[in-house]
Design a protein around this motif. Structure first.
Motif, PDB file in Angstrom:
ATOM      1  N   THR A 139       0.825  -1.201   0.000  1.00 42.24           N
ATOM      2  CA  THR A 139       0.000   0.000   0.000  1.00 42.24           C
ATOM      3  C   THR A 139       0.864   1.257   0.000  1.00 42.24           C
ATOM      4  N   ALA A 140       1.935   1.238   0.783  1.00 46.03           N
ATOM      5  CA  ALA A 140       2.838   2.385   0.818  1.00 46.03           C
ATOM      6  C   ALA A 140       3.519   2.594  -0.523  1.00 46.03           C
ATOM      7  N   GLN A 141       3.910   1.504  -1.184  1.00 45.60           N
ATOM      8  CA  GLN A 141       4.551   1.627  -2.494  1.00 45.60           C
ATOM      9  C   GLN A 141       3.565   2.123  -3.541  1.00 45.60           C
ATOM     10  N   LYS A 142       2.325   1.663  -3.468  1.00 50.67           N
ATOM     11  CA  LYS A 142       1.306   2.142  -4.402  1.00 50.67           C
ATOM     12  C   LYS A 142       1.064   3.632  -4.193  1.00 50.67           C
ATOM     13  N   ALA A 143       1.053   4.052  -2.931  1.00 49.79           N
ATOM     14  CA  ALA A 143       0.834   5.469  -2.637  1.00 49.79           C
ATOM     15  C   ALA A 143       1.991   6.321  -3.154  1.00 49.79           C
ATOM     16  N   ALA A 144       3.193   5.745  -3.174  1.00 49.28           N
ATOM     17  CA  ALA A 144       4.360   6.471  -3.675  1.00 49.28           C
ATOM     18  C   ALA A 144       4.417   6.475  -5.193  1.00 49.28           C
ATOM     19  N   GLY A 145       3.544   5.697  -5.843  1.00 50.25           N
ATOM     20  CA  GLY A 145       3.500   5.687  -7.300  1.00 50.25           C
ATOM     21  C   GLY A 145       4.311   4.569  -7.910  1.00 50.25           C
ATOM     22  N   ASN A 146       4.867   3.683  -7.112  1.00 47.35           N
ATOM     23  CA  ASN A 146       5.638   2.563  -7.630  1.00 47.35           C
ATOM     24  C   ASN A 146       4.702   1.459  -8.112  1.00 47.35           C
ATOM     25  N   VAL A 147       5.126   0.740  -9.143  1.00 43.88           N
ATOM     26  CA  VAL A 147       4.354  -0.383  -9.646  1.00 43.88           C
ATOM     27  C   VAL A 147       4.690  -1.600  -8.795  1.00 43.88           C
ATOM     28  N   VAL A 148       3.652  -2.254  -8.296  1.00 46.57           N
ATOM     29  CA  VAL A 148       3.843  -3.382  -7.397  1.00 46.57           C
ATOM     30  C   VAL A 148       3.147  -4.596  -7.977  1.00 46.57           C
ATOM     31  N   THR A 149       3.853  -5.722  -7.980  1.00 49.59           N
ATOM     32  CA  THR A 149       3.233  -6.975  -8.390  1.00 49.59           C
ATOM     33  C   THR A 149       3.318  -7.958  -7.242  1.00 49.59           C
ATOM     34  N   LEU A 150       2.241  -8.668  -7.048  1.00 53.95           N
ATOM     35  CA  LEU A 150       2.193  -9.673  -5.993  1.00 53.95           C
ATOM     36  C   LEU A 150       1.983 -11.039  -6.612  1.00 53.95           C
ATOM     37  N   SER A 151       2.562 -12.055  -5.987  1.00 51.14           N
ATOM     38  CA  SER A 151       2.401 -13.400  -6.522  1.00 51.14           C
ATOM     39  C   SER A 151       1.035 -13.970  -6.175  1.00 51.14           C
ATOM     40  N   ALA A 152       0.544 -13.702  -4.969  1.00 50.59           N
ATOM     41  CA  ALA A 152      -0.756 -14.238  -4.556  1.00 50.59           C
ATOM     42  C   ALA A 152      -1.447 -13.249  -3.634  1.00 50.59           C
ATOM     43  N   PRO A 153      -2.085 -12.213  -4.164  1.00 52.73           N
ATOM     44  CA  PRO A 153      -2.668 -11.194  -3.305  1.00 52.73           C
ATOM     45  C   PRO A 153      -3.871 -11.676  -2.512  1.00 52.73           C
ATOM     46  N   THR A 154      -4.635 -12.616  -3.042  1.00 46.37           N
ATOM     47  CA  THR A 154      -5.841 -13.032  -2.332  1.00 46.37           C
ATOM     48  C   THR A 154      -5.530 -13.971  -1.178  1.00 46.37           C
ATOM     49  N   THR A 155      -4.492 -14.767  -1.296  1.00 46.11           N
ATOM     50  CA  THR A 155      -4.190 -15.715  -0.221  1.00 46.11           C
ATOM     51  C   THR A 155      -3.659 -15.011   1.005  1.00 46.11           C
ATOM     52  N   ALA A 156      -2.919 -13.919   0.819  1.00 45.52           N
ATOM     53  CA  ALA A 156      -2.390 -13.210   1.977  1.00 45.52           C
ATOM     54  C   ALA A 156      -3.526 -12.597   2.786  1.00 45.52           C
ATOM     55  N   GLY A 157      -4.488 -11.981   2.119  1.00 44.04           N
ATOM     56  CA  GLY A 157      -5.613 -11.379   2.816  1.00 44.04           C
ATOM     57  C   GLY A 157      -6.491 -12.426   3.469  1.00 44.04           C
ATOM     58  N   ALA A 158      -6.759 -13.501   2.748  1.00 46.51           N
ATOM     59  CA  ALA A 158      -7.600 -14.564   3.302  1.00 46.51           C
ATOM     60  C   ALA A 158      -6.909 -15.231   4.474  1.00 46.51           C
ATOM     61  N   GLY A 159      -5.595 -15.392   4.388  1.00 43.41           N
ATOM     62  CA  GLY A 159      -4.840 -15.995   5.477  1.00 43.41           C
ATOM     63  C   GLY A 159      -4.896 -15.130   6.731  1.00 43.41           C
ATOM     64  N   PHE A 160      -4.801 -13.839   6.533  1.00 43.88           N
ATOM     65  CA  PHE A 160      -4.844 -12.942   7.681  1.00 43.88           C
ATOM     66  C   PHE A 160      -6.215 -12.979   8.340  1.00 43.88           C
ATOM     67  N   ILE A 161      -7.263 -12.951   7.537  1.00 45.19           N
ATOM     68  CA  ILE A 161      -8.618 -12.980   8.087  1.00 45.19           C
ATOM     69  C   ILE A 161      -8.861 -14.278   8.841  1.00 45.19           C
ATOM     70  N   SER A 162      -8.430 -15.385   8.270  1.00 44.24           N
ATOM     71  CA  SER A 162      -8.640 -16.671   8.947  1.00 44.24           C
ATOM     72  C   SER A 162      -7.833 -16.746  10.238  1.00 44.24           C
ATOM     73  N   GLU A 163      -6.624 -16.203  10.231  1.00 42.27           N
ATOM     74  CA  GLU A 163      -5.812 -16.182  11.452  1.00 42.27           C
ATOM     75  C   GLU A 163      -6.449 -15.286  12.517  1.00 42.27           C
TER      76      GLU A 163
END
Length: 107
Positions: A16-40
């Protein structure tokens, strides 16, 4: 909360900080990180609730005079539940502070 869940939150905050700075960010698995956090998070809340229910049941059994339940066992269970609750509250406060800090970043 596990270390993996904390690392996933930090990774999301960095993205989020990199996106706010204007940098291009690629993630390998964006949905699993969020789902993992919610489940934890849900698992941790359920675990804290379970500790509180267990302590309450043990206290009730002690009050009823059931054999095998000692006062020190009741006190230990109640302290464990109390510490878990306070730890959960501190985690909640830290997450809210981190969210507010990200939201206050200049775009």
């Amino acid at each position: 909360m596990t270390t993996n869940a904390i690392h996933s939150v930090l990774a999301m905050m960095k993205v989020t900080a990199q996106k706010a700075a204007g940098n291009v960010v690629t993630l390998s698995a964006p949905t699993t990180a969020g789902a993992g956090f919610i489940s934890e998070l849900n698992s941790s809340i359920k675990q804290i609730n379970g500790m509180q229910v267990n302590a309450q049941r043990k206290a009730e059994k002690f009050e009823l005079g059931m054999p095998g339940i000692a006062l020190n066992d009741v006190i230990v269970e109640m302290q464990k539940a109390s510490l878990a609750l306070h730890f959960g509250i501190q985690i909640n406060n830290k997450l809210i502070n981190a969210y507010q800090e990200v939201m206050n970043m200049a775009v």
